[in-house]
Design an enzyme around this catalytic site. Structure first.
Site, PDB file in Angstrom:
ATOM      1  N   GLY A 144       0.809  -1.221   0.000  1.00 29.34           N
ATOM      2  CA  GLY A 144       0.000   0.000   0.000  1.00 29.34           C
ATOM      3  C   GLY A 144       0.842   1.270   0.000  1.00 29.34           C
ATOM      4  O   GLY A 144       2.071   1.254   0.114  1.00 29.34           O
TER       5      GLY A 144
ATOM      6  N   LEU B 259       0.871   3.825   2.231  1.00 24.20           N
ATOM      7  CA  LEU B 259       1.511   4.248   3.474  1.00 24.20           C
ATOM      8  C   LEU B 259       2.892   3.596   3.616  1.00 24.20           C
ATOM      9  O   LEU B 259       3.870   4.230   4.013  1.00 24.20           O
ATOM     10  CB  LEU B 259       0.612   3.873   4.670  1.00 24.20           C
ATOM     11  CG  LEU B 259       1.115   4.256   6.049  1.00 24.20           C
ATOM     12  CD1 LEU B 259       1.251   5.764   6.186  1.00 24.20           C
ATOM     13  CD2 LEU B 259       0.181   3.729   7.143  1.00 24.20           C
TER      14      LEU B 259
ATOM     15  N   ARG C 257      -1.814  -8.925   0.314  1.00 22.70           N
ATOM     16  CA  ARG C 257      -2.587  -9.907  -0.454  1.00 22.70           C
ATOM     17  C   ARG C 257      -1.971 -10.171  -1.819  1.00 22.70           C
ATOM     18  O   ARG C 257      -2.090 -11.252  -2.364  1.00 22.70           O
ATOM     19  CB  ARG C 257      -4.025  -9.401  -0.629  1.00 22.70           C
ATOM     20  CG  ARG C 257      -4.910  -9.784   0.525  1.00 22.70           C
ATOM     21  CD  ARG C 257      -6.333  -9.408   0.256  1.00 22.70           C
ATOM     22  NE  ARG C 257      -6.479  -7.970   0.266  1.00 22.70           N
ATOM     23  CZ  ARG C 257      -7.384  -7.296   0.999  1.00 22.70           C
ATOM     24  NH1 ARG C 257      -8.227  -7.955   1.762  1.00 22.70           N
ATOM     25  NH2 ARG C 257      -7.462  -5.992   0.955  1.00 22.70           N
TER      26      ARG C 257
ATOM     27  N   LYS D 182      -4.914   6.103  13.542  1.00 19.59           N
ATOM     28  CA  LYS D 182      -6.313   6.514  13.574  1.00 19.59           C
ATOM     29  C   LYS D 182      -6.947   6.246  12.200  1.00 19.59           C
ATOM     30  O   LYS D 182      -6.214   6.197  11.221  1.00 19.59           O
ATOM     31  CB  LYS D 182      -6.437   7.983  13.960  1.00 19.59           C
ATOM     32  CG  LYS D 182      -5.764   8.975  13.007  1.00 19.59           C
ATOM     33  CD  LYS D 182      -6.767   9.831  12.324  1.00 19.59           C
ATOM     34  CE  LYS D 182      -6.250  10.397  11.062  1.00 19.59           C
ATOM     35  NZ  LYS D 182      -7.089  11.139  10.259  1.00 19.59           N
TER      36      LYS D 182
ATOM     37  N   ASP E 149      -0.567   9.007  16.591  1.00 13.35           N
ATOM     38  CA  ASP E 149      -1.122  10.274  16.138  1.00 13.35           C
ATOM     39  C   ASP E 149       0.067  11.025  15.566  1.00 13.35           C
ATOM     40  O   ASP E 149       0.953  11.449  16.318  1.00 13.35           O
ATOM     41  CB  ASP E 149      -1.715  11.052  17.327  1.00 13.35           C
ATOM     42  CG  ASP E 149      -2.419  12.308  16.864  1.00 13.35           C
ATOM     43  OD1 ASP E 149      -1.879  12.999  15.981  1.00 13.35           O
ATOM     44  OD2 ASP E 149      -3.508  12.602  17.365  1.00 13.35           O
ATOM     45  N   HIS E 150       0.123  11.175  14.241  1.00 10.94           N
ATOM     46  CA  HIS E 150       1.376  11.702  13.680  1.00 10.94           C
ATOM     47  C   HIS E 150       1.621  13.148  14.107  1.00 10.94           C
ATOM     48  O   HIS E 150       2.739  13.637  14.035  1.00 10.94           O
ATOM     49  CB  HIS E 150       1.443  11.513  12.163  1.00 10.94           C
ATOM     50  CG  HIS E 150       0.686  12.516  11.365  1.00 10.94           C
ATOM     51  ND1 HIS E 150      -0.660  12.420  11.137  1.00 10.94           N
ATOM     52  CD2 HIS E 150       1.072  13.646  10.741  1.00 10.94           C
ATOM     53  CE1 HIS E 150      -1.058  13.440  10.405  1.00 10.94           C
ATOM     54  NE2 HIS E 150      -0.031  14.209  10.145  1.00 10.94           N
TER      55      HIS E 150
ATOM     56  N   GLU F  76      -5.813  23.559   5.741  1.00 13.18           N
ATOM     57  CA  GLU F  76      -5.180  22.896   4.597  1.00 13.18           C
ATOM     58  C   GLU F  76      -5.687  23.511   3.305  1.00 13.18           C
ATOM     59  O   GLU F  76      -6.859  23.892   3.223  1.00 13.18           O
ATOM     60  CB  GLU F  76      -5.543  21.414   4.573  1.00 13.18           C
ATOM     61  CG  GLU F  76      -5.044  20.655   5.771  1.00 13.18           C
ATOM     62  CD  GLU F  76      -5.326  19.170   5.613  1.00 13.18           C
ATOM     63  OE1 GLU F  76      -4.531  18.512   4.936  1.00 13.18           O
ATOM     64  OE2 GLU F  76      -6.338  18.699   6.132  1.00 13.18           O
TER      65      GLU F  76
ATOM     66  N   HIS G 157      -5.878  14.713  16.240  1.00 15.23           N
ATOM     67  CA  HIS G 157      -4.819  15.733  16.255  1.00 15.23           C
ATOM     68  C   HIS G 157      -5.194  16.980  17.079  1.00 15.23           C
ATOM     69  O   HIS G 157      -4.418  17.437  17.907  1.00 15.23           O
ATOM     70  CB  HIS G 157      -4.498  16.179  14.828  1.00 15.23           C
ATOM     71  CG  HIS G 157      -4.297  15.064  13.869  1.00 15.23           C
ATOM     72  ND1 HIS G 157      -3.631  13.918  14.202  1.00 15.23           N
ATOM     73  CD2 HIS G 157      -4.668  14.905  12.567  1.00 15.23           C
ATOM     74  CE1 HIS G 157      -3.598  13.106  13.159  1.00 15.23           C
ATOM     75  NE2 HIS G 157      -4.224  13.684  12.160  1.00 15.23           N
TER      76      HIS G 157
ATOM     77  N   LYS H  63      -2.060  26.218   3.530  1.00 13.75           N
ATOM     78  CA  LYS H  63      -1.788  25.242   4.590  1.00 13.75           C
ATOM     79  C   LYS H  63      -1.062  25.969   5.717  1.00 13.75           C
ATOM     80  O   LYS H  63      -0.020  26.607   5.491  1.00 13.75           O
ATOM     81  CB  LYS H  63      -0.938  24.083   4.058  1.00 13.75           C
ATOM     82  CG  LYS H  63      -0.657  23.048   5.125  1.00 13.75           C
ATOM     83  CD  LYS H  63      -0.285  21.709   4.542  1.00 13.75           C
ATOM     84  CE  LYS H  63       0.113  20.708   5.630  1.00 13.75           C
ATOM     85  NZ  LYS H  63      -0.992  20.334   6.525  1.00 13.75           N
TER      86      LYS H  63
HETATM   87  C1  BG6 Z   1      -4.419  13.232   8.504  1.00 16.32           C
HETATM   88  C2  BG6 Z   1      -5.781  13.461   7.934  1.00 16.32           C
HETATM   89  O1  BG6 Z   1      -4.504  12.571   9.734  1.00 16.32           O
HETATM   90  O2  BG6 Z   1      -3.774  14.491   8.698  1.00 16.32           O
HETATM   91  C3  BG6 Z   1      -5.683  14.216   6.618  1.00 16.32           C
HETATM   92  O3  BG6 Z   1      -6.401  12.204   7.708  1.00 16.32           O
HETATM   93  C4  BG6 Z   1      -4.902  15.500   6.807  1.00 16.32           C
HETATM   94  O4  BG6 Z   1      -6.970  14.497   6.084  1.00 16.32           O
HETATM   95  C5  BG6 Z   1      -3.587  15.214   7.496  1.00 16.32           C
HETATM   96  O5  BG6 Z   1      -4.669  16.036   5.518  1.00 16.32           O
HETATM   97  C6  BG6 Z   1      -2.888  16.508   7.853  1.00 16.32           C
HETATM   98  O6  BG6 Z   1      -1.611  16.216   8.351  1.00 16.32           O
HETATM   99  P1  BG6 Z   1      -0.429  17.257   8.229  1.00 16.32           P
HETATM  100  O7  BG6 Z   1       0.713  16.612   8.925  1.00 16.32           O
HETATM  101  O8  BG6 Z   1      -0.193  17.474   6.747  1.00 16.32           O
HETATM  102  O9  BG6 Z   1      -0.896  18.526   8.877  1.00 16.32           O
END
Ligand code: BG6
Length: 513
Positions: free
Chosen positions: A37, A39, A68, A174, A203-204, A242, A266, A371
């Site tokens: 995938g 990611l 798969r 998430k 949670d990135h 964004e 977030h 953004k």
């Molecule tokens: C993700 C969301 O968790 O965070 C996205 O699913 C969003 O929709 C993204 O665009 C934003 O992350 P960042 O790090 O670009 O601010």
């Protein structure tokens, strides 16, 4: 305090106070589900490669992709090489890194697959010498989390420290469920085999350096914390704006919408970082306990006075960087009469002593003017202005801005004299740029996440009680979004490229100043 003490302090502060990445990371196997995938190709493998190049991957270590699609390990390596950026693969160390990669074709819901996988992993562990330590990273659609976690448990792969096993950890991202009920069901499945200390819920945003820095700023400096309360702070703004639209993710986004996509995770984490009480020590348990205490203070949306605390919006057609862009309803995969919000503003109140009466404005939306992710602490105006006779009543209040993107740093704005014979004030800034004067290695968000998991460090991951509190708070709001009779009227449309629905433009233009 004597002069000697001062110069000692200055010297001591020249050297950074660091805790280093341990050079004795436990050897381990890293199993990635969803290995073919997006990611995996875009984030996980580049992060692992960078860790490898910087010497921050445990040794020995092997990475096993599972998916798969029927592939050989060689085909898997080639595929990643072509999917990763050329800058990455052109480096001489790719071949060395690629030798750590393996591939297994699996069926996600077949018990036999996991039995065979368990045998394969046991043999590989013995061959490579990874001491039975293993990480399972679920880079798959969330509906597969319970399937894979359940099968791993049945196959005995979640067990730790028995029959030659070391530790076992599982990483998920998430969304952790779709609402409170489904989050609990997911958790029950995870806990069939894994214990809480084995589960790493990413949670990135928490892996972003500038987000972590808010905690250092608050608790490693003494000047602001005494003012960090209702006596000095007028309001707080937390914005994740964004300019991108929903892109190719309409299938997911139509079900999620802005509240699930950005607030459940977030934005509530950012709120907790800004508003929690000082933890007693820098430990995962203490910090996560304080965040939980804070989430327990969220005033329910059903409380009196909260009627106008929520604005939901959806982008219509407009222009981004001078280019025409489609409205949400015209995007591929979106229903032409969709009522999914792509924007939300919540005025959140915290019922505790520190924050009583201070509004927290949480805002996030797609296809906004640009953004920009930031946290704004707006201080109160001076209680009395001695300049009133000369300048009138208007003196701008102090503001502290934590920039996460594109500005990464901290800005404190204050009033200063305009040079010259006339008495005038101007707003000016003291600024700190996070990466200025710094030349050391910087960890990308996924590198940090993976490294923390390898070290068993859960400080910057969600704990289940936090997940449930976030859903408890948001479920009634989602009900308004999704089940009330006037959903259409609740949704305010905004032009793509603007600062959202007109109801919030004033707020946003002030926060994005
Ligand atoms: C993700 C969301 O968790 O965070 C996205 O699913 C969003 O929709 C993204 O665009 C934003 O992350 P960042 O790090 O670009 O601010």
């Amino acid at each position: 305090m004597g002069a000697n003490k001062i110069s000692e302090d200055v010297r001591a502060s020249d050297a950074p106070a660091c805790s280093l990445i341990p050079d004795n990371l436990d050897p381990c196997l890293i199993v990635i589900f969803g290995a073919t995938g997006d990611l995996t190709a875009r984030k996980l493998i580049p992060a692992l490669f960078d860790l490898f190049v910087d010497g921050n991957l445990p040794r020995p270590c092997s990475i096993i992709g599972c998916g798969r699609t029927s592939l050989t390990s060689d085909e898997f390596r080639q595929r990643l090489k072509s999917k990763c950026s050329s800058e990455l693969t052109a480096q001489s160390r790719w071949d060395e890194f690629a030798s750590l990669l393996h591939y297994r074709t699996i069926q996600y819901d077949a018990a036999a697959t996991y039995e065979a996988l368990a045998i394969f992993l046991r043999e590989l562990d013995q061959q490579v010498g990874t001491s039975g330590n293993i990480i399972f990273d679920l880079a798959v659609p969330p509906e597969l989390y319970p399937v894979i976690a359940g099968r791993l448990s049945e196959a005995g792969l979640a067990a730790e420290n028995e029959q030659g096993k070391g530790w076992a950890r599982i990483i998920i991202e998430k969304p952790f469920g779709h609402d409170l009920a489904s989050a609990k069901v997911l958790d029950e499945t995870l806990h069939q085999g894994f214990k809480e200390h084995q589960i790493f819920r990413i949670d990135h945003y928490l892996a972003k350096e500038t987000v972590q820095n808010t905690m250092m700023f608050r608790f490693a400096n003494s000047i602001f914390e005494p003012r960090w309360n209702r006596n000095y702070i007028d309001y707080v703004g937390i914005v994740a704006a964004e300019d991108l639209g929903v892109g190719t993710r309409a299938g997911y986004y139509e079900q999620a919408g802005a509240v699930r996509d950005m607030f459940q995770n977030h934005l509530l984490q950012l709120l907790a970082m800004i508003a929690m009480e000082p933890p007693a020590s820098f430990s995962a348990r203490q910090i996560r306990d304080e965040k939980i205490k804070l989430l327990k203070c969220l005033r329910p949306f059903s409380a009196p006075g909260q009627e106008d605390a929520l604005v939901l919006g959806q982008y219509g057609p407009g222009k981004i960087n001078g280019q025409d862009v489609a409205g949400y309803r015209q995007e591929a995969g979106v229903a032409p009469d969709s009522l999914t919000p792509t924007f939300a503003m919540m005025r959140v109140s915290l019922d505790n002593w520190r924050w009583q009466g201070v509004p927290f404005y949480l805002v996030s939306g797609k296809r906004l003017a640009r953004k920009d992710t930031r946290m704004v602490i707006q201080f109160k105006e001076v209680p009395h202005s001695m300049f009133r006779g000369v300048l009138g009543d208007q003196i701008g209040a102090n503001r502290l801005t934590f920039g996460v993107f594109p500005e990464e740093g901290i800005r404190l704005s204050f009033q200063a004299k305009v040079p010259g014979p006339r008495i005038c004030l101007r707003t000016t800034d003291l600024g700190f740029k996070f990466y200025e004067d710094f030349s050391g290695p910087v960890l990308a968000a996924y590198e940090k996440v993976l490294l923390d998991c390898m070290q068993g460090e859960q400080m910057f991951f969600w704990r289940q009680d936090g997940v449930e509190l976030a859903w408890e708070f948001l479920d009634p709001i989602l009900e308004v979004c999704e089940q009330c009779s006037d959903r259409g009227r609740q949704l305010k449309f905004y032009e793509a490229g603007s600062w959202g629905p007109k109801e919030v433009r004033g707020l946003l233009s002030s926060l994005m100043d």
